[in-house]
Design a protein around this motif. Structure first.
Motif, PDB file in Angstrom:
ATOM      1  N   ARG A  30      23.489  50.597  62.009  1.00  0.00           N
ATOM      2  CA  ARG A  30      24.164  49.559  62.806  1.00  0.00           C
ATOM      3  C   ARG A  30      23.444  49.334  64.129  1.00  0.00           C
ATOM      4  N   ARG A  31      23.085  50.403  64.813  1.00  0.00           N
ATOM      5  CA  ARG A  31      22.526  50.276  66.155  1.00  0.00           C
ATOM      6  C   ARG A  31      21.036  49.958  66.156  1.00  0.00           C
ATOM      7  N   ILE A  32      20.289  50.536  65.225  1.00  0.00           N
ATOM      8  CA  ILE A  32      18.836  50.383  65.245  1.00  0.00           C
ATOM      9  C   ILE A  32      18.373  49.259  64.335  1.00  0.00           C
ATOM     10  N   HIS A  33      18.912  49.199  63.132  1.00  0.00           N
ATOM     11  CA  HIS A  33      18.511  48.148  62.192  1.00  0.00           C
ATOM     12  C   HIS A  33      19.381  46.901  62.291  1.00  0.00           C
ATOM     13  N   THR A  90      24.932  44.805  59.367  1.00  0.00           N
ATOM     14  CA  THR A  90      26.356  44.486  59.497  1.00  0.00           C
ATOM     15  C   THR A  90      27.163  45.714  59.093  1.00  0.00           C
ATOM     16  N   GLU A  91      28.444  45.713  59.434  1.00  0.00           N
ATOM     17  CA  GLU A  91      29.285  46.847  59.074  1.00  0.00           C
ATOM     18  C   GLU A  91      29.335  47.034  57.560  1.00  0.00           C
ATOM     19  N   ALA A  92      29.417  45.935  56.827  1.00  0.00           N
ATOM     20  CA  ALA A  92      29.467  46.024  55.360  1.00  0.00           C
ATOM     21  C   ALA A  92      28.159  46.571  54.804  1.00  0.00           C
ATOM     22  N   GLU A  93      27.028  46.094  55.345  1.00  0.00           N
ATOM     23  CA  GLU A  93      25.729  46.580  54.878  1.00  0.00           C
ATOM     24  C   GLU A  93      25.572  48.069  55.160  1.00  0.00           C
ATOM     25  N   ARG A 140      27.943  50.274  55.614  1.00  0.00           N
ATOM     26  CA  ARG A 140      28.877  51.040  54.797  1.00  0.00           C
ATOM     27  C   ARG A 140      28.349  51.200  53.369  1.00  0.00           C
ATOM     28  N   ASP A 141      27.831  50.120  52.798  1.00  0.00           N
ATOM     29  CA  ASP A 141      27.295  50.185  51.436  1.00  0.00           C
ATOM     30  C   ASP A 141      26.129  51.166  51.352  1.00  0.00           C
ATOM     31  N   LYS A 142      25.252  51.095  52.336  1.00  0.00           N
ATOM     32  CA  LYS A 142      24.100  51.997  52.339  1.00  0.00           C
ATOM     33  C   LYS A 142      24.557  53.439  52.508  1.00  0.00           C
ATOM     34  N   ALA A 143      25.482  53.669  53.416  1.00  0.00           N
ATOM     35  CA  ALA A 143      25.977  55.024  53.648  1.00  0.00           C
ATOM     36  C   ALA A 143      26.619  55.597  52.391  1.00  0.00           C
ATOM     37  N   LEU A 178      18.484  59.552  55.299  1.00  0.00           N
ATOM     38  CA  LEU A 178      18.054  58.616  54.263  1.00  0.00           C
ATOM     39  C   LEU A 178      18.543  57.198  54.532  1.00  0.00           C
ATOM     40  N   CYS A 179      19.641  57.060  55.253  1.00  0.00           N
ATOM     41  CA  CYS A 179      20.185  55.731  55.548  1.00  0.00           C
ATOM     42  C   CYS A 179      19.225  54.875  56.377  1.00  0.00           C
ATOM     43  N   MET A 180      18.262  55.506  57.021  1.00  0.00           N
ATOM     44  CA  MET A 180      17.280  54.768  57.816  1.00  0.00           C
ATOM     45  C   MET A 180      16.082  54.329  56.997  1.00  0.00           C
ATOM     46  N   GLY A 181      16.074  54.660  55.706  1.00  0.00           N
ATOM     47  CA  GLY A 181      14.979  54.239  54.834  1.00  0.00           C
ATOM     48  C   GLY A 181      13.643  54.848  55.194  1.00  0.00           C
ATOM     49  N   PRO A 182      13.577  56.151  55.467  1.00  0.00           N
ATOM     50  CA  PRO A 182      12.317  56.762  55.891  1.00  0.00           C
ATOM     51  C   PRO A 182      11.297  56.837  54.756  1.00  0.00           C
ATOM     52  N   GLN A 183      10.032  56.785  55.126  1.00  0.00           N
ATOM     53  CA  GLN A 183       8.958  56.995  54.161  1.00  0.00           C
ATOM     54  C   GLN A 183       8.577  58.472  54.071  1.00  0.00           C
TER      55      GLN A 183
END
Length: 266
Positions: A127-130, A133-136, A138-141, A175-180
């Motif tokens: 939410r803060r860095i990327h 939206t709240e829905a996005e 939540r889905d990723k989490a 993982l929620c931050m999509g790290p490589q």
């Protein structure tokens, strides 16, 4: 044979990194770091290829944790360079924020926000860095909480979870931050023995997905099962680097043999 080592599939070759040509994700060149007069990293040269799994081991104070903290720019180096996905640390104008977005880290202590639920902990950074939206968010989490088998506890607070569960939440949050790249700094050292396996199983699942991983650990069963290379450090230096079969079967250096003799016979 440990429960972790037994997880190796008969067709699995942990020394084969990928089928495509090697592509460096992390390159450390002549890296040195001091804490005052203490020389904690000495001329470190290390290349980590995309999709590779490294395990760093060695006695306490050998520089393992400092090395991976430097990769994530949590510690500054005094000389040399570290390149992560084309971004170079140790030079003016280094894009530290870009590096931290590409590199996730899981610490010994879970570092979860105690006043936030499990789900909220995982949603915060997207939410803060990327600017998700709240829905996005939540889905990723929920996706990653399901991946580490902790989604049913999403409504709980960290204090309501066991240590192993909290560490799995910490992995999901990273993982929620999509790290490589994922860095693990002794992720099981603060856990009771019965909780270690659930965290290691989660990490094995990540390794099966091909994510680049560097793990500081004394869990040698995990190293045998997952690592493409095992690296032994002592007194700020890389003493030995080899595939698990060579590292455990025929270590070349006396310091490595002495370390393995202590840890494997403990």
């Amino acid at each position: 044979m440990s429960a972790v080592a037994a997880r190796i599939r008969p067709d699995q070759n942990p020394q084969a990194v990928t089928d495509h040509p090697a592509q460096a994700t992390i390159t450390m060149s002549a890296v040195n770091k001091w804490y005052g007069k203490m020389h904690v990293l000495r001329d470190i040269d290390l290349r980590v290829n995309k999709g590779e799994h490294l395990v760093l081991c060695g006695p306490s104070g050998s520089g393992k944790s400092t090395l991976i903290r430097c990769i994530n720019a949590l510690e500054e180096i005094q000389s040399g360079t570290i390149e992560v996905n084309g971004n170079v640390l140790g030079r003016k104008g280094a894009k530290v924020d870009h590096i931290r977005r590409d590199v996730g880290m899981v610490f010994q202590q879970f570092n979860l926000f105690p006043h936030l639920t499990v789900l909220q902990n995982c949603m915060l950074a997207p939410r803060r860095i990327h600017r998700a939206t709240e829905a996005e968010a939540r889905d990723k989490a929920m996706h990653f909480l399901e991946q580490v088998h902790i989604a049913e506890h999403g409504h709980k607070y960290p204090a309501q979870l066991s240590g192993g569960q909290q560490q799995r939440v910490a992995i999901a949050r990273a993982l929620c931050m999509g790290p490589q790249v994922m860095l693990f700094d002794e992720p099981t050292s603060a856990l009771d023995p019965e909780m270690v396996k659930e965290v290691l199983d989660t990490m094995i699942g990540l390794a099966d997905q091909g994510i680049t991983m560097i793990c500081v650990t004394h869990e040698m069963g995990f190293a045998r099962a997952v690592a493409h290379r095992v690296i032994f450090m002592d007194r700020g230096e890389i003493i030995e680097s080899a595939p698990p079969s060579e590292f455990f079967g025929a270590p070349k250096h006396e310091r490595t043999r002495a370390f393995l003799g202590q840890i494997l016979n403990h």
